[in-house]
Each structure stands twice: as C-alpha cells, then as structure tokens.
Design a protein around this motif. Structure first.
Motif, PDB file in Angstrom:
ATOM      1  N   ALA A   2       0.728  -1.279  -0.026  1.00 33.29           N
ATOM      2  CA  ALA A   2      -0.039   0.010   0.013  1.00 33.29           C
ATOM      3  C   ALA A   2       1.018   1.321  -0.154  1.00 33.29           C
ATOM      4  CB  ALA A   2      -0.827   0.048   1.205  1.00 33.29           C
ATOM      5  N   LEU A   3       0.405   2.440  -0.538  1.00 28.20           N
ATOM      6  CA  LEU A   3       1.104   3.578  -0.651  1.00 28.20           C
ATOM      7  C   LEU A   3       0.985   4.207   0.951  1.00 28.20           C
ATOM      8  CD1 LEU A   3      -0.406   5.324  -3.734  1.00 28.20           C
ATOM      9  CD2 LEU A   3       1.687   4.594  -3.415  1.00 28.20           C
ATOM     10  N   SER A   4       2.144   4.896   1.168  1.00 27.59           N
ATOM     11  CA  SER A   4       2.454   5.629   2.509  1.00 27.59           C
ATOM     12  C   SER A   4       1.277   6.719   2.526  1.00 27.59           C
ATOM     13  CB  SER A   4       3.660   6.000   2.810  1.00 27.59           C
ATOM     14  OG  SER A   4       3.860   7.019   1.732  1.00 27.59           O
ATOM     15  N   LYS A   5       1.188   7.111   3.717  1.00 25.94           N
ATOM     16  CA  LYS A   5       0.083   8.215   3.944  1.00 25.94           C
ATOM     17  C   LYS A   5       0.726   9.598   3.281  1.00 25.94           C
ATOM     18  CE  LYS A   5      -1.983  10.739   7.785  1.00 25.94           C
ATOM     19  NZ  LYS A   5      -2.166  11.169   9.119  1.00 25.94           N
ATOM     20  N   ASN A   6       1.943   9.805   3.262  1.00 27.03           N
ATOM     21  CA  ASN A   6       2.522  10.740   2.722  1.00 27.03           C
ATOM     22  C   ASN A   6       2.361  10.791   1.123  1.00 27.03           C
ATOM     23  OD1 ASN A   6       3.938  13.153   2.830  1.00 27.03           O
ATOM     24  ND2 ASN A   6       5.992  12.199   2.343  1.00 27.03           N
ATOM     25  N   ALA A   7       2.622   9.527   0.556  1.00 22.73           N
ATOM     26  CA  ALA A   7       2.712   9.341  -0.758  1.00 22.73           C
ATOM     27  C   ALA A   7       0.956   9.717  -1.197  1.00 22.73           C
ATOM     28  CB  ALA A   7       2.740   7.865  -1.312  1.00 22.73           C
ATOM     29  N   ARG A   8       0.089   9.104  -0.558  1.00 22.29           N
ATOM     30  CA  ARG A   8      -1.287   9.358  -0.849  1.00 22.29           C
ATOM     31  C   ARG A   8      -1.645  10.875  -0.758  1.00 22.29           C
ATOM     32  NH1 ARG A   8      -1.996   4.760   2.413  1.00 22.29           N
ATOM     33  NH2 ARG A   8      -2.945   6.256   4.193  1.00 22.29           N
ATOM     34  N   LYS A   9      -0.962  11.744   0.200  1.00 21.99           N
ATOM     35  CA  LYS A   9      -1.272  13.108   0.368  1.00 21.99           C
ATOM     36  C   LYS A   9      -0.742  13.946  -0.880  1.00 21.99           C
ATOM     37  CE  LYS A   9       0.410  15.067   3.683  1.00 21.99           C
ATOM     38  NZ  LYS A   9       0.834  15.862   5.004  1.00 21.99           N
TER      39      LYS A   9
END
Length: 101
Positions: A2-9
């Motif tokens: 899964a993508l990290s929270k930072n990457a999703r942001k």
C-alpha cells in the motif's frame, strides 16, 4: 503493498486542478505570482491554493523581498525538482509505450 500516508497526500494534491501545470511552470525557473497567473490560465484563488499546498509539502520555496511594492518569488525546492523529474520520466515512459485498450 500500500502507498504511505505521505504518498497518498502528495498524489491527492497532484490530482487537483492546475497542480501539474503549476509544477511544470515552476520547473522553468523562479516566478512571481503575476507571471504564473499570466502564463497559466488559472483563477488567482486556484493558483494561490496550489502554491500554498506545494509550500506546505516542501516542493516550493516562497521568497519575499523587502521592497516597495512587495515582491514574492516562488521556486522549486530540491524535493519539488525530484517530483517534477519523476513526472517527466513517467510522461516519457507513457509516450514511449503504445497504449493498449
């Protein structure tokens, strides 16, 4: 994976209206708000939002000069340049491959 929270942001910001255009415009060099507004066909509010978001993400440096009238320039940070380089590589990869539908 899964993508990290930072990457999703970051992806969420990049998907917003005018975001890529602002990033590519700043890739040409430092620019003032009025120059970006003339070059890009974006409302002042949208442009200000994108610049603020990029500043908060560390992609853009905002430099205010102590002059009259006030002058502010926006430039890409090294982090912003890496994101721009990634987008250019992505564009090249997509252009070089035949799109299959």
């Amino acid at each position: 994976m899964a993508l990290s929270k930072n990457a999703r942001k970051v992806l969420k910001v990049l998907a917003r209206r005018g975001a890529l255009e602002v990033l590519f415009a700043l890739g040409r060099g430092p620019a003032r708000f009025s120059d970006l507004r003339t070059f890009l066909v974006l409302s002042p509010r949208t442009l200000a939002e994108r610049l603020r978001e990029y500043h908060l993400l560390g992609f853009v440096e905002r430099r205010a000069f102590p002059e009259v009238p006030p002058r502010v320039e926006y430039t890409l940070t090294p982090r912003g340049k890496r994101v721009l380089d990634f987008l250019r590589v992505l564009e090249d990869a997509l252009d070089s491959e035949e799109v299959k539908r």
